[in-house]
Design a protein around this motif. Structure first.
Motif, PDB file in Angstrom:
ATOM      1  N   ARG A  16      51.098  53.719  28.692  1.00 58.57           N
ATOM      2  CA  ARG A  16      51.641  54.056  30.018  1.00 58.57           C
ATOM      3  C   ARG A  16      50.975  53.206  31.091  1.00 58.57           C
ATOM      4  NH1 ARG A  16      51.339  59.903  33.123  1.00 58.57           N
ATOM      5  NH2 ARG A  16      52.520  59.262  34.966  1.00 58.57           N
ATOM      6  N   LEU A  17      49.692  52.991  30.950  1.00 59.71           N
ATOM      7  CA  LEU A  17      48.965  52.168  31.914  1.00 59.71           C
ATOM      8  C   LEU A  17      49.439  50.723  31.856  1.00 59.71           C
ATOM      9  CD1 LEU A  17      46.771  53.046  33.887  1.00 59.71           C
ATOM     10  CD2 LEU A  17      45.053  52.164  32.320  1.00 59.71           C
ATOM     11  N   GLU A  18      49.714  50.224  30.655  1.00 68.88           N
ATOM     12  CA  GLU A  18      50.236  48.864  30.498  1.00 68.88           C
ATOM     13  C   GLU A  18      51.612  48.730  31.138  1.00 68.88           C
ATOM     14  OE1 GLU A  18      49.391  46.514  26.719  1.00 68.88           O
ATOM     15  OE2 GLU A  18      49.030  48.565  26.040  1.00 68.88           O
ATOM     16  N   ALA A  19      52.448  49.759  30.984  1.00 63.12           N
ATOM     17  CA  ALA A  19      53.799  49.707  31.557  1.00 63.12           C
ATOM     18  C   ALA A  19      53.728  49.645  33.084  1.00 63.12           C
ATOM     19  CB  ALA A  19      54.601  50.927  31.106  1.00 63.12           C
ATOM     20  N   PHE A  20      52.851  50.457  33.668  1.00 57.76           N
ATOM     21  CA  PHE A  20      52.672  50.430  35.122  1.00 57.76           C
ATOM     22  C   PHE A  20      52.142  49.071  35.563  1.00 57.76           C
ATOM     23  CE2 PHE A  20      49.608  51.020  38.661  1.00 57.76           C
ATOM     24  CZ  PHE A  20      50.522  51.326  39.664  1.00 57.76           C
ATOM     25  N   SER A  21      51.184  48.550  34.823  1.00 55.00           N
ATOM     26  CA  SER A  21      50.600  47.249  35.148  1.00 55.00           C
ATOM     27  C   SER A  21      51.639  46.137  35.060  1.00 55.00           C
ATOM     28  CB  SER A  21      49.430  46.946  34.198  1.00 55.00           C
ATOM     29  OG  SER A  21      48.431  47.944  34.283  1.00 55.00           O
ATOM     30  N   ASP A  22      52.513  46.205  34.049  1.00 53.62           N
ATOM     31  CA  ASP A  22      53.563  45.200  33.899  1.00 53.62           C
ATOM     32  C   ASP A  22      54.439  45.141  35.143  1.00 53.62           C
ATOM     33  OD1 ASP A  22      52.700  44.445  31.419  1.00 53.62           O
ATOM     34  OD2 ASP A  22      54.230  45.564  30.301  1.00 53.62           O
ATOM     35  N   GLY A  23      54.724  46.311  35.720  1.00 56.76           N
ATOM     36  CA  GLY A  23      55.546  46.352  36.927  1.00 56.76           C
ATOM     37  C   GLY A  23      54.888  45.641  38.092  1.00 56.76           C
ATOM     38  N   VAL A  24      53.581  45.851  38.254  1.00 56.75           N
ATOM     39  CA  VAL A  24      52.838  45.194  39.339  1.00 56.75           C
ATOM     40  C   VAL A  24      52.787  43.692  39.102  1.00 56.75           C
ATOM     41  CG1 VAL A  24      50.621  45.031  40.524  1.00 56.75           C
ATOM     42  CG2 VAL A  24      51.478  47.264  39.789  1.00 56.75           C
ATOM     43  N   GLY A  71      50.381  34.818  35.141  1.00 50.73           N
ATOM     44  CA  GLY A  71      50.932  34.926  33.791  1.00 50.73           C
ATOM     45  C   GLY A  71      49.856  35.045  32.726  1.00 50.73           C
ATOM     46  N   ILE A  72      48.783  34.295  32.896  1.00 50.50           N
ATOM     47  CA  ILE A  72      47.658  34.363  31.957  1.00 50.50           C
ATOM     48  C   ILE A  72      46.993  35.730  32.019  1.00 50.50           C
ATOM     49  CG2 ILE A  72      45.336  33.465  31.490  1.00 50.50           C
ATOM     50  CD1 ILE A  72      46.413  30.706  32.388  1.00 50.50           C
ATOM     51  N   TYR A  73      46.813  36.246  33.235  1.00 43.38           N
ATOM     52  CA  TYR A  73      46.225  37.588  33.375  1.00 43.38           C
ATOM     53  C   TYR A  73      47.119  38.639  32.707  1.00 43.38           C
ATOM     54  CZ  TYR A  73      42.155  36.843  36.404  1.00 43.38           C
ATOM     55  OH  TYR A  73      40.913  36.493  36.897  1.00 43.38           O
ATOM     56  N   TRP A  74      48.432  38.477  32.848  1.00 46.01           N
ATOM     57  CA  TRP A  74      49.353  39.435  32.223  1.00 46.01           C
ATOM     58  C   TRP A  74      49.207  39.405  30.697  1.00 46.01           C
ATOM     59  CZ3 TRP A  74      53.467  38.078  28.938  1.00 46.01           C
ATOM     60  CH2 TRP A  74      54.260  39.157  28.524  1.00 46.01           C
ATOM     61  N   LEU A  94      39.824  51.696  38.092  1.00 44.61           N
ATOM     62  CA  LEU A  94      39.394  50.295  37.987  1.00 44.61           C
ATOM     63  C   LEU A  94      40.590  49.395  37.698  1.00 44.61           C
ATOM     64  CD1 LEU A  94      36.057  50.635  35.961  1.00 44.61           C
ATOM     65  CD2 LEU A  94      36.312  49.979  38.363  1.00 44.61           C
ATOM     66  N   ASN A  95      41.507  49.886  36.870  1.00 42.59           N
ATOM     67  CA  ASN A  95      42.711  49.107  36.596  1.00 42.59           C
ATOM     68  C   ASN A  95      43.578  48.982  37.847  1.00 42.59           C
ATOM     69  OD1 ASN A  95      44.460  47.811  34.428  1.00 42.59           O
ATOM     70  ND2 ASN A  95      45.884  49.323  35.244  1.00 42.59           N
ATOM     71  N   VAL A  96      43.649  50.040  38.644  1.00 40.26           N
ATOM     72  CA  VAL A  96      44.398  49.988  39.898  1.00 40.26           C
ATOM     73  C   VAL A  96      43.765  48.960  40.848  1.00 40.26           C
ATOM     74  CG1 VAL A  96      44.958  51.278  42.003  1.00 40.26           C
ATOM     75  CG2 VAL A  96      45.327  52.325  39.762  1.00 40.26           C
ATOM     76  N   PHE A  97      42.430  48.935  40.892  1.00 40.08           N
ATOM     77  CA  PHE A  97      41.748  47.934  41.721  1.00 40.08           C
ATOM     78  C   PHE A  97      42.090  46.521  41.247  1.00 40.08           C
ATOM     79  CE2 PHE A  97      37.790  45.315  42.225  1.00 40.08           C
ATOM     80  CZ  PHE A  97      37.965  45.058  43.571  1.00 40.08           C
ATOM     81  N   PHE A  98      42.095  46.315  39.939  1.00 35.20           N
ATOM     82  CA  PHE A  98      42.463  45.019  39.389  1.00 35.20           C
ATOM     83  C   PHE A  98      43.884  44.646  39.801  1.00 35.20           C
ATOM     84  CE2 PHE A  98      44.778  42.931  35.869  1.00 35.20           C
ATOM     85  CZ  PHE A  98      44.198  41.665  35.959  1.00 35.20           C
ATOM     86  N   LEU A  99      44.811  45.590  39.698  1.00 30.86           N
ATOM     87  CA  LEU A  99      46.199  45.315  40.065  1.00 30.86           C
ATOM     88  C   LEU A  99      46.335  45.018  41.555  1.00 30.86           C
ATOM     89  CD1 LEU A  99      48.014  48.023  37.917  1.00 30.86           C
ATOM     90  CD2 LEU A  99      47.826  45.572  37.449  1.00 30.86           C
ATOM     91  N   MET A 100      45.502  45.662  42.372  1.00 26.03           N
ATOM     92  CA  MET A 100      45.507  45.384  43.806  1.00 26.03           C
ATOM     93  C   MET A 100      45.142  43.929  44.070  1.00 26.03           C
ATOM     94  SD  MET A 100      43.247  47.124  46.863  1.00 26.03           S
ATOM     95  CE  MET A 100      41.745  46.239  46.383  1.00 26.03           C
TER      96      MET A 100
END
Length: 212
Positions: A16-24, A71-74, A94-100
């Motif tokens: 679920r976290l990966e799916a949210f991250s993919d959107g960002v 793209g590399i980060y993804w 922490l993942n949200v901070f990274f996505l920010m």
């Protein structure tokens, strides 16, 4: 009387976290192209269309550099999350901070594209960009260090040697990104060369996980 749910039930699954991250990631990488505008008729009063398009090369350079970087980060984000079994509240934040930090990248990319060839603003533009790309690397390291010390998050089957090697790699990456920022204060060109070199380096496949 209501039952107390186990802690695990409050955890977000890594999928679920990966799916949210993919959107960002998708939004951030799409926003990069917005800085490259289609010329208006006003832009073409004193020059040809071909000349105008050619003059936009700094924006193309900034776009390609940031597109490849995101793209590399993804790709590496998916790789990293395969090493985790579960998450917790702090890990999610922490993942949200990274996505920010990823979502912020289109702004310094636009600044770089607009001002990299203007002598009086070149150093500031490159320094701002170099500082901006330090932030995802720092957030990435924070995620890894937290997960590494929370044995309930990281895959227990990973060998200590592999975990140590990844830690060293991520720490070294931060040192290099910080160095690119420091160098930008003296030589913007050298800083850009370091940024491009790091981006090309991370195009290489990541280290294969080692399991006990």
């Amino acid at each position: 009387m209501s039952e107390t749910k186990p802690i695990a039930s409050f955890e977000v699954s890594t999928s679920r976290l990966e799916a949210f991250s993919d959107g960002v990631f998708a939004i951030a990488i799409t926003l990069l192209i917005i800085e490259i505008k289609v010329p208006s008729h006003e832009n073409l009063k004193d020059q040809s269309l071909v000349h105008y398009i050619w003059q936009q090369w700094p924006k193309y350079f900034a776009y390609i550099l940031s597109f490849v970087m995101i793209g590399i980060y993804w790709a590496n984000h998916h790789y990293l999350f395969k090493l985790f079994r579960r998450t917790d509240h702090v890990f999610n934040l922490l993942n949200v901070f990274f996505l920010m930090t990823i979502a912020f990248l289109p702004f310094p990319t636009g600044v770089l594209g607009d001002y990299i060839i203007i002598a009086e603003h070149e150093k500031d533009a490159v320094s701002f960009y170099a500082l901006a790309i330090c932030m995802p690397a720092l957030a990435w390291l924070m995620i890894w260090l937290y997960a590494k010390h929370k044995r309930r998050i990281i895959d227990h089957g990973l060998t200590p040697r592999f975990i140590k090697s990844l830690t060293l790699q991520y720490v070294l990456s931060n040192v290099l990104y910080i160095s690119s920022f420091a160098v930008s204060l003296i030589s913007p060109v050298a800083s850009i060369i370091i940024c491009v070199g790091l981006t090309l380096l991370y195009l290489l496949p990541p280290k294969k996980p080692e399991y006990q």
